[in-house]
Design a protein around this motif. Sequence first.
Motif, PDB file in Angstrom:
ATOM      1  N   TRP A   1       0.830  -1.194   0.000  1.00 21.35           N
ATOM      2  CA  TRP A   1       0.000   0.000   0.000  1.00 21.35           C
ATOM      3  C   TRP A   1       0.874   1.257   0.000  1.00 21.35           C
ATOM      4  N   LEU A   2       1.920   1.257   0.829  1.00 20.38           N
ATOM      5  CA  LEU A   2       2.826   2.405   0.885  1.00 20.38           C
ATOM      6  C   LEU A   2       3.606   2.592  -0.409  1.00 20.38           C
ATOM      7  N   LYS A   3       3.870   1.510  -1.112  1.00 14.89           N
ATOM      8  CA  LYS A   3       4.576   1.608  -2.394  1.00 14.89           C
ATOM      9  C   LYS A   3       3.674   2.119  -3.503  1.00 14.89           C
ATOM     10  N   GLY A   4       2.388   2.280  -3.202  1.00  7.18           N
ATOM     11  CA  GLY A   4       1.462   2.819  -4.186  1.00  7.18           C
ATOM     12  C   GLY A   4       0.817   1.763  -5.060  1.00  7.18           C
TER      13      GLY A   4
ATOM     14  N   ILE B   1      -0.065  14.123  -4.930  1.00  8.12           N
ATOM     15  CA  ILE B   1      -1.449  14.003  -4.468  1.00  8.12           C
ATOM     16  C   ILE B   1      -1.946  15.354  -3.937  1.00  8.12           C
ATOM     17  N   GLU B   2      -1.089  16.071  -3.226  1.00  8.98           N
ATOM     18  CA  GLU B   2      -1.463  17.405  -2.736  1.00  8.98           C
ATOM     19  C   GLU B   2      -1.761  18.358  -3.884  1.00  8.98           C
TER      20      GLU B   2
ATOM     21  N   SER C   1      -4.810  12.008  -8.791  1.00  4.78           N
ATOM     22  CA  SER C   1      -5.313  10.804  -8.155  1.00  4.78           C
ATOM     23  C   SER C   1      -4.127   9.949  -7.742  1.00  4.78           C
ATOM     24  N   ARG C   2      -4.368   9.006  -6.863  1.00  3.21           N
ATOM     25  CA  ARG C   2      -3.291   8.129  -6.391  1.00  3.21           C
ATOM     26  C   ARG C   2      -2.695   7.350  -7.559  1.00  3.21           C
ATOM     27  N   VAL C   3      -3.545   6.858  -8.460  1.00  7.07           N
ATOM     28  CA  VAL C   3      -3.077   6.082  -9.615  1.00  7.07           C
ATOM     29  C   VAL C   3      -2.181   6.943 -10.508  1.00  7.07           C
TER      30      VAL C   3
END
Length: 178
Positions: free
Chosen positions: A28-31, A120-121, A125-127
Amino acid sequence: MRRINQYLFPAFTPDGIIPLHALIVVQWLKGFSLSRMIERNIDYHRRTGRSFKLPVLIRDTMELVEQIARFRAPKYLSAYVDILNVHLVSIGREDLIDSDVDIGTQLEFGVSSRTLLSLIELGLSRVSAVALYEKIARDDLNKEDCVAWVRERYAQFDGMDIPAIILREIRAKLLARG
């Protein structure tokens, strides 16, 4: 996670699946996307000859991400880090405290670097942030540095194998900025 279970609260139980919980948190942390995590879980089951029902495996993986990576890990790892920091201050070892690391925020957004959080800021999007981060290949960029990196290299994006939908998002969120 074992220390949290032992000294704070039994949040990561049973003890035998702590390695799985840790793997989910690291992915999850690695995206990693949810689909990538599910694919890796399927591959693991096939490689090790473990039987599985696909709908159950998908639901279980989604549940692990939601309950462990996005809920328990941020809550209990943040508490652990806070306690650790108080202890380090009490023994005069403030030099061991990394104030730039906020594990709760990193887990909330599923990012592990300053660059990913900056993207992200900026509204990606996360993707899209993960896809662009793989091209940037730096962990230390703030928001302004990310925008500058994109502007400097935008003409080269066609050769970077970035999907068109992500390019549209980058254009709308990063290049449209004043």
